[in-house]
Write an enzyme that holds these catalytic residues in place. Structure first.
Site, PDB file in Angstrom:
ATOM      1  N   SER A  66       1.115  -1.489  -0.433  1.00 25.25           N
ATOM      2  CA  SER A  66       0.075   0.300   0.049  1.00 25.25           C
ATOM      3  C   SER A  66       0.733   1.529   0.175  1.00 25.25           C
ATOM      4  O   SER A  66       1.663   1.136  -0.901  1.00 25.25           O
ATOM      5  CB  SER A  66      -0.706  -0.413   1.143  1.00 25.25           C
ATOM      6  OG  SER A  66      -2.139   1.090   1.587  1.00 25.25           O
TER       7      SER A  66
ATOM      8  N   HIS B 292      -6.911  -6.444  -0.201  1.00 22.09           N
ATOM      9  CA  HIS B 292      -6.428  -5.535   0.203  1.00 22.09           C
ATOM     10  C   HIS B 292      -4.821  -6.034   0.926  1.00 22.09           C
ATOM     11  O   HIS B 292      -4.218  -5.296   0.770  1.00 22.09           O
ATOM     12  CB  HIS B 292      -6.789  -4.270   0.582  1.00 22.09           C
ATOM     13  CG  HIS B 292      -5.527  -2.493   0.990  1.00 22.09           C
ATOM     14  ND1 HIS B 292      -4.635  -2.284  -0.438  1.00 22.09           N
ATOM     15  CD2 HIS B 292      -4.725  -1.887   1.708  1.00 22.09           C
ATOM     16  CE1 HIS B 292      -3.714  -1.078  -0.253  1.00 22.09           C
ATOM     17  NE2 HIS B 292      -4.314  -1.150   0.820  1.00 22.09           N
TER      18      HIS B 292
END
Length: 282
Positions: A103, A256
């Site tokens: 991320s 994610h």
């Protein structure tokens, strides 16, 4: 992990940087783990033990997260965080690494590749941030209001750690008390982290531009969860186009938080990646 595992603090720019370092008895390659926004080294708890079988491994708490400092004197820009990682590696005497960034950590990794290409042999981007712009001016100006950090604290509290985890994990059965406690703990100590986050609003510039990304020649492996709600797969595909020496792998039934959800698969892809040639372009 055994006696080769150590923890350390490195002071730079008036801030302490916490890192965990596993020195493999025979491995020459060093892997550096860079976590995402609102996270810490904890997010690699399932991947790091696997990597330690074959590599030297360093996991860094990017400020103001985890056990690193949260001072408002530090500049929390992506570029400066990349420079902090570079200086830590120089401090440890490490001249070449594989960066693994999740991320926001992926964007920090890309900044390291951009600033010091000779330092990064390969990069693995796990659902990496990409193409984000700088915060809008009204929010930046609001961050100067006294006690604005309390608003940041209330905003995070209103969303809640379990709600946030359910947003980043596809298989909600993975969310247990250990995970909840691990991601919540850094935010329960004091208000300093919220002051650091407020400063980050002012300091953080936008992500690297397409023009900058196209100058990066580092071999990059992009790994994405097909159900990523935070950084959609389309971002990964766009990065694949702008990073000239890259390939992308999309994991099914994954969200994610890929280091938590698919550590074994990621480890195997990383092992295979280390054996690839310098060019991934097909």
């Amino acid at each position: 992990m055994n006696n080769g595992f150590q923890t350390g603090h490195f002071e730079i720019d008036k801030i302490n940087i916490y890192y965990e370092y596993y020195v493999h008895p025979t491995a020459e390659k060093t892997v550096v783990l860079l976590h995402g926004f609102l996270s810490s080294t904890f997010s690699f708890r399932r991947l790091m033990p696997l990597l330690c079988k074959d590599f030297n491994v360093i996991s860094v708490d990017l400020p103001p997260f985890g056990k690193s400092g949260k001072t408002t004197f530090y500049t929390y820009s992506l570029q400066n965080q990349a420079k902090t990682v570079i200086r830590l590696l120089e401090h440890l005497g490490i001249k070449e690494v594989m960066l693994i960034g999740h991320s926001m950590g992926g964007q920090v990794a890309l900044n390291v590749c951009y600033l010091r290409p000779e330092l990064v042999e390969q990069a693995v981007l796990l659902c990496s941030s990409g193409y984000l712009k700088r915060s809008k001016l009204p929010l930046i100006l609001s961050s100067y209001i006294p006690f604005f950090y309390l608003y940041v604290k209330r905003w995070l509290a209103s969303s809640g750690v379990e709600k946030n985890l359910r947003n980043v994990v596809h298989d909600h059965s993975l969310i247990d008390e250990v995970m909840l406690t691990g991601y919540l703990q850094p935010f329960t100590q004091d208000n300093e982290i919220f002051k650091g986050l407020t400063k980050m609003i002012r300091d953080r510039e936008g992500d690297l531009t397409p023009e900058q990304l196209k100058k990066i020649e580092t071999p990059c492996l992009l790994i994405w969860g097909e159900h990523d709600k935070v950084v959609p797969v389309q971002i990964g595909k766009r990065l694949k186009k702008d990073l000239k020496n890259s390939k992308i792998i999309i994991l099914e039934k994954t969200g994610h938080l890929v280091p938590e959800e698919r550590p074994e698969e990621i480890f195997q892809y990383i092992l295979n990646f280390t054996l690839t040639t310098t060019s991934l372009t097909v």
